[in-house]
Design a protein around this motif. Structure first.
Motif: not given
Length: 193
Positions: A116-127
């Protein structure tokens, strides 16, 4: 000749120990999974988080730690440490914090929360991080590569650590077997953009 070999072996061992101490205690096992998109690490002290977040433009931190494991050697995860990290990130404008507690091998609900978190393009870049940055974080990095980049399971497993076949990512051990047997089911292309 024998003395020279022993000296070379001693230098090699010291170099390996030095690198390990640096990676774990100074650099916190911080590494790119996919440069500019997904990174993995161990715990980064709250006062050092702003530097990493700024340098790598991180928008989301996923904390895989699971408080209350009572494992004081491998994962001494306690609630006040998670709270301190969450509070530090809350002070950094534009950065999200998610605690997605995971056991060493994730269950379906944990993966669902992660996707669910990784599907949201606004969350990138992710640690993505766990306690040491050597088990769960690279495991989730491999899952990311399989699900979002279409990498095959064995290649993703081998890229978890440079010595994957000599640790828990070996195909006969827990995490390695999990990755080799993992069946992609999410099939998102969000991260490919």
């Amino acid at each position: 000749m024998k003395k020279k070999v022993l000296i070379l072996v001693g230098i090699f061992v010291l170099a390996c120990v030095g690198k390990y101490v640096y990676d774990v205690n100074i650099d916190h096992n911080f590494e790119p999974i996919t440069e500019g998109k997904v990174y993995k690490s161990g715990v980064i002290p709250p006062d050092e988080l702003p530097d990493y977040i700024s340098e790598y433009n991180i928008k989301t931190v996923i904390d895989l730690r699971n408080p209350g494991t009572n494992d004081l050697v491998n994962n001494p995860e306690v609630t006040n440490e998670l709270s301190a990290e969450k509070e530090a990130i809350a002070k950094i404008e534009g950065t999200n914090y998610f605690n997605v507690p995971s056991h060493q091998i994730p269950d379906k609900e944990t993966l669902k929360a992660y996707f669910k978190i990784m599907d949201n393009p606004d969350n990138y870049p992710v640690l993505v991080h766990c306690h040491h940055g050597e088990g769960r974080a690279p495991l989730f990095g491999a899952i990311y590569r399989i699900e979002y980049e279409g990498m095959n399971n064995d290649e993703a497993r081998k890229k978890t650590r440079w010595f994957a076949d000599l640790c828990v990512f070996n195909g006969d051990k827990s995490k390695g077997k999990y990755l080799l047997d993992y069946k992609p089911e999410h099939h998102s292309v969000v991260a490919k953009k």
